[in-house]
Scaffold this motif. Structure first.
Motif, PDB file in Angstrom:
ATOM      1  N   ALA A 256       0.813  -1.220   0.000  1.00 31.96           N
ATOM      2  CA  ALA A 256       0.000   0.000   0.000  1.00 31.96           C
ATOM      3  C   ALA A 256       0.848   1.272   0.000  1.00 31.96           C
ATOM      4  CB  ALA A 256      -0.927  -0.021   1.210  1.00 31.96           C
TER       5      ALA A 256
ATOM      6  N   TRP B 123      -9.689 -12.042   0.182  1.00 23.31           N
ATOM      7  CA  TRP B 123      -9.908 -11.653   1.572  1.00 23.31           C
ATOM      8  C   TRP B 123      -9.071 -12.511   2.521  1.00 23.31           C
ATOM      9  CZ3 TRP B 123     -15.624 -11.418  -0.130  1.00 23.31           C
ATOM     10  CH2 TRP B 123     -15.945 -10.099  -0.499  1.00 23.31           C
TER      11      TRP B 123
ATOM     12  N   VAL C   5      -7.184 -17.870  -0.510  1.00 22.61           N
ATOM     13  CA  VAL C   5      -5.846 -18.158  -1.029  1.00 22.61           C
ATOM     14  C   VAL C   5      -5.439 -17.111  -2.069  1.00 22.61           C
ATOM     15  CG1 VAL C   5      -4.401 -19.868  -2.204  1.00 22.61           C
ATOM     16  CG2 VAL C   5      -6.220 -20.621  -0.649  1.00 22.61           C
TER      17      VAL C   5
ATOM     18  N   GLY D 295       7.160  -0.246   0.059  1.00 27.47           N
ATOM     19  CA  GLY D 295       5.928   0.240   0.690  1.00 27.47           C
ATOM     20  C   GLY D 295       5.046  -0.840   1.244  1.00 27.47           C
TER      21      GLY D 295
HETATM   22  C1  BV8 Z   1      -3.879 -17.113   3.296  1.00 23.60           C
HETATM   23  C2  BV8 Z   1      -7.102  -7.518  -0.551  1.00 23.60           C
HETATM   24  C3  BV8 Z   1      -3.867 -19.494   3.208  1.00 23.60           C
HETATM   25  C4  BV8 Z   1      -8.361  -6.936  -0.037  1.00 23.60           C
HETATM   26  C5  BV8 Z   1      -5.660  -8.136   1.331  1.00 23.60           C
HETATM   27  C6  BV8 Z   1      -1.427 -15.612  11.997  1.00 23.60           C
HETATM   28  C7  BV8 Z   1      -0.088 -15.527  11.688  1.00 23.60           C
HETATM   29  C8  BV8 Z   1       0.343 -15.464  10.369  1.00 23.60           C
HETATM   30  C9  BV8 Z   1      -0.577 -15.464   9.321  1.00 23.60           C
HETATM   31  C10 BV8 Z   1      -1.897 -15.526   9.624  1.00 23.60           C
HETATM   32  C11 BV8 Z   1      -2.333 -15.594  10.950  1.00 23.60           C
HETATM   33  N1  BV8 Z   1      -3.674 -15.643  10.927  1.00 23.60           N
HETATM   34  C12 BV8 Z   1      -4.106 -15.608   9.638  1.00 23.60           C
HETATM   35  C13 BV8 Z   1      -3.034 -15.543   8.840  1.00 23.60           C
HETATM   36  C14 BV8 Z   1      -3.034 -15.505   7.360  1.00 23.60           C
HETATM   37  C15 BV8 Z   1      -3.457 -14.127   6.888  1.00 23.60           C
HETATM   38  C16 BV8 Z   1      -2.550 -13.035   7.446  1.00 23.60           C
HETATM   39  O1  BV8 Z   1      -1.459 -12.841   6.999  1.00 23.60           O
HETATM   40  N2  BV8 Z   1      -3.071 -12.310   8.457  1.00 23.60           N
HETATM   41  C17 BV8 Z   1      -2.285 -11.260   9.073  1.00 23.60           C
HETATM   42  C18 BV8 Z   1      -3.209 -10.094   9.421  1.00 23.60           C
HETATM   43  C19 BV8 Z   1      -1.592 -11.831  10.288  1.00 23.60           C
HETATM   44  N3  BV8 Z   1      -3.319 -14.136   5.444  1.00 23.60           N
HETATM   45  C20 BV8 Z   1      -4.332 -14.550   4.682  1.00 23.60           C
HETATM   46  O2  BV8 Z   1      -5.429 -14.847   5.110  1.00 23.60           O
HETATM   47  C21 BV8 Z   1      -4.020 -14.722   3.209  1.00 23.60           C
HETATM   48  N4  BV8 Z   1      -4.456 -16.004   2.787  1.00 23.60           N
HETATM   49  O3  BV8 Z   1      -3.014 -17.103   4.119  1.00 23.60           O
HETATM   50  O4  BV8 Z   1      -4.439 -18.254   2.747  1.00 23.60           O
HETATM   51  C22 BV8 Z   1      -2.970 -20.033   2.170  1.00 23.60           C
HETATM   52  C23 BV8 Z   1      -1.852 -19.293   1.801  1.00 23.60           C
HETATM   53  C24 BV8 Z   1      -0.999 -19.828   0.840  1.00 23.60           C
HETATM   54  C25 BV8 Z   1      -1.278 -21.060   0.252  1.00 23.60           C
HETATM   55  C26 BV8 Z   1      -2.409 -21.777   0.626  1.00 23.60           C
HETATM   56  C27 BV8 Z   1      -3.265 -21.258   1.586  1.00 23.60           C
HETATM   57  C28 BV8 Z   1      -4.766 -13.682   2.383  1.00 23.60           C
HETATM   58  C29 BV8 Z   1      -4.205 -12.306   2.676  1.00 23.60           C
HETATM   59  C30 BV8 Z   1      -4.765 -11.281   1.678  1.00 23.60           C
HETATM   60  C31 BV8 Z   1      -5.760 -10.361   2.374  1.00 23.60           C
HETATM   61  N5  BV8 Z   1      -6.200  -9.313   1.421  1.00 23.60           N
HETATM   62  N6  BV8 Z   1      -6.019  -7.240   0.390  1.00 23.60           N
HETATM   63  C32 BV8 Z   1      -8.280  -5.460   0.119  1.00 23.60           C
HETATM   64  O5  BV8 Z   1      -7.249  -4.859  -0.257  1.00 23.60           O
HETATM   65  O6  BV8 Z   1      -9.259  -4.896   0.626  1.00 23.60           O
HETATM   66  S1  BV8 Z   1      -4.424  -7.752   2.393  1.00 23.60           S
HETATM   67  C33 BV8 Z   1      -4.274  -6.056   2.384  1.00 23.60           C
HETATM   68  O7  BV8 Z   1      -3.598  -5.716   3.563  1.00 23.60           O
HETATM   69  C34 BV8 Z   1      -3.407  -5.574   1.277  1.00 23.60           C
HETATM   70  O8  BV8 Z   1      -3.581  -6.253   0.070  1.00 23.60           O
HETATM   71  C35 BV8 Z   1      -2.022  -5.720   1.830  1.00 23.60           C
HETATM   72  O9  BV8 Z   1      -1.484  -6.957   1.481  1.00 23.60           O
HETATM   73  C36 BV8 Z   1      -2.265  -5.719   3.310  1.00 23.60           C
HETATM   74  C37 BV8 Z   1      -1.717  -4.430   3.863  1.00 23.60           C
HETATM   75  O10 BV8 Z   1      -0.345  -4.593   3.801  1.00 23.60           O
HETATM   76  P1  BV8 Z   1       0.588  -3.477   3.161  1.00 23.60           P
HETATM   77  O11 BV8 Z   1       0.348  -3.387   1.694  1.00 23.60           O
HETATM   78  O12 BV8 Z   1       1.945  -3.794   3.620  1.00 23.60           O
HETATM   79  O13 BV8 Z   1       0.060  -2.116   3.758  1.00 23.60           O
HETATM   80  P2  BV8 Z   1       0.330  -1.527   5.211  1.00 23.60           P
HETATM   81  O14 BV8 Z   1      -0.605  -0.388   5.405  1.00 23.60           O
HETATM   82  O15 BV8 Z   1       0.364  -2.654   6.197  1.00 23.60           O
HETATM   83  O16 BV8 Z   1       1.836  -0.982   5.115  1.00 23.60           O
HETATM   84  C38 BV8 Z   1       2.123   0.107   4.269  1.00 23.60           C
HETATM   85  C39 BV8 Z   1       3.609   0.316   4.374  1.00 23.60           C
HETATM   86  O17 BV8 Z   1       3.978   1.371   3.498  1.00 23.60           O
HETATM   87  C40 BV8 Z   1       4.056   0.714   5.772  1.00 23.60           C
HETATM   88  O18 BV8 Z   1       5.184  -0.052   6.139  1.00 23.60           O
HETATM   89  C41 BV8 Z   1       4.425   2.201   5.619  1.00 23.60           C
HETATM   90  O19 BV8 Z   1       5.512   2.561   6.453  1.00 23.60           O
HETATM   91  C42 BV8 Z   1       4.829   2.260   4.172  1.00 23.60           C
HETATM   92  N7  BV8 Z   1       4.634   3.568   3.528  1.00 23.60           N
HETATM   93  C43 BV8 Z   1       3.611   4.446   3.712  1.00 23.60           C
HETATM   94  N8  BV8 Z   1       3.788   5.504   2.881  1.00 23.60           N
HETATM   95  C44 BV8 Z   1       4.916   5.270   2.164  1.00 23.60           C
HETATM   96  C45 BV8 Z   1       5.458   4.040   2.568  1.00 23.60           C
HETATM   97  N9  BV8 Z   1       6.584   3.526   2.044  1.00 23.60           N
HETATM   98  C46 BV8 Z   1       7.199   4.262   1.090  1.00 23.60           C
HETATM   99  N10 BV8 Z   1       6.746   5.459   0.644  1.00 23.60           N
HETATM  100  C47 BV8 Z   1       5.614   5.988   1.156  1.00 23.60           C
HETATM  101  N11 BV8 Z   1       5.171   7.181   0.708  1.00 23.60           N
END
Ligand code: BV8
Length: 235
Positions: free
Chosen positions: A15, A152, A156, A177
């Motif tokens: 993001a 979501w 997957v 980012g």
């Molecule tokens: C899955 C689409 C199984 C929808 C999104 C416990 C432990 C570990 C994992 C898990 C757990 N419990 C559950 C899980 C799995 C879970 C997960 O990871 N949960 C997290 C919360 C712990 N994951 C899932 O469910 C995934 N599926 O695991 O399925 C599987 C997997 C593989 C094979 C078989 C089965 C599905 C995850 C996808 C969810 N959908 N988006 C929508 O967008 O509405 S996720 C959504 O949030 C985004 O797509 C993105 O990925 C995520 C946000 O992350 P970032 O993009 O990093 O954004 P964020 O705001 O966090 O950070 C922004 C960064 O930019 C910051 O660091 C900031 O400092 C920096 N920044 C800001 N401005 C700037 C900058 N950098 C540079 N310049 C700037 N100007």
């Protein structure tokens, strides 16, 4: 050209790469929507509250259509077009700003906001209008079963198998980012490093100890400077 002079570069964006285009990040100050944690909305909560989740995505879709790519998107697209070696662009973002900046290939592992999917026939179709209960599938004719074509939590991500093969020979992995908190994308840097890639993070603050290099600052500035340096290298 030998591969070592222009190693395969894999880029993972989050993001933060779209922040300077005015699109709120998930965890930044603007990472809330109507007082709700967006992370709660990017879930199959859809089944419990279709109208609320549709409204969440309808507002983001209409907002996206008013936004433009920023310098970071343009720099990445220029790298993809002008770098003599391979560049693989993977994004967690569901916006189309990489495409609008001219990126020829973008792997959206979390889907795309400007696509919808029919829950009845699974057909994926372009979507620039609001989705609601009367929205009709162009393929099967069913009404009220169109959802955003996004991944979501608990679903997957797309293209993982293809990307696992395509990116194994990466020698440079750049995370731009992303907070590195969402899996499996958060593992990509660890995997790349284990396979011998140099891992570089572009962020406002460091996220994870796996990176060999941290380049601090807004991506519009840091990624542009990085691409300039890569493209100035002698062929
Ligand atoms: C899955 C689409 C199984 C929808 C999104 C416990 C432990 C570990 C994992 C898990 C757990 N419990 C559950 C899980 C799995 C879970 C997960 O990871 N949960 C997290 C919360 C712990 N994951 C899932 O469910 C995934 N599926 O695991 O399925 C599987 C997997 C593989 C094979 C078989 C089965 C599905 C995850 C996808 C969810 N959908 N988006 C929508 O967008 O509405 S996720 C959504 O949030 C985004 O797509 C993105 O990925 C995520 C946000 O992350 P970032 O993009 O990093 O954004 P964020 O705001 O966090 O950070 C922004 C960064 O930019 C910051 O660091 C900031 O400092 C920096 N920044 C800001 N401005 C700037 C900058 N950098 C540079 N310049 C700037 N100007």
């Amino acid at each position: 050209m030998n591969a070592s002079s222009h190693p395969h570069i894999v880029i993972l964006t989050g993001a933060g790469v779209s922040a300077e285009s005015g699109i709120p990040t998930f965890r930044g100050a603007g990472g809330l929507w109507e007082g709700r944690d967006v992370m709660e909305l990017a879930t199959p909560a859809f089944q419990r509250n279709r109208d609320l989740v549709q409204r969440f995505y309808n507002e983001r879709r209409q907002d996206l259509l008013k936004k433009e790519p920023n310098a970071a998107h343009h720099a990445i697209a220029r790298l993809q077009r002008e770098y003599p070696g391979r560049v693989t662009l993977v994004t967690q973002n569901i916006d189309d700003l990489h495409e609008r900046a001219g990126s020829p290939e973008v792997w959206h592992i979390h889907g795309e906001l400007l696509l919808s999917r029919c829950e009845r026939c699974y057909e994926v179709q372009h979507c620039r209008e609001d989705l609601h209960s009367a929205s009709r599938c162009e393929h099967c004719g069913q009404s009220g079963r169109l959802r955003p074509h996004v991944v979501w939590f608990g679903e997957v991500p797309y293209h993982l198998g293809d990307l696992d093969i395509k990116t194994r020979d990466a020698r440079i992995f750049a995370a731009i980012g992303t907070g590195g908190l969402v899996y499996p994308a958060a593992n990509f840097a660890h995997i790349a490093r284990s396979l011998g890639a140099r891992c570089i993070e572009f962020n406002l603050e460091p996220s994870d100890g796996v990176f060999d290099e941290f380049i601090e600052g807004p991506a519009g500035q840091t990624v542009t400077a990085w691409v300039d340096s890569l493209l100035k290298q002698p062929s």
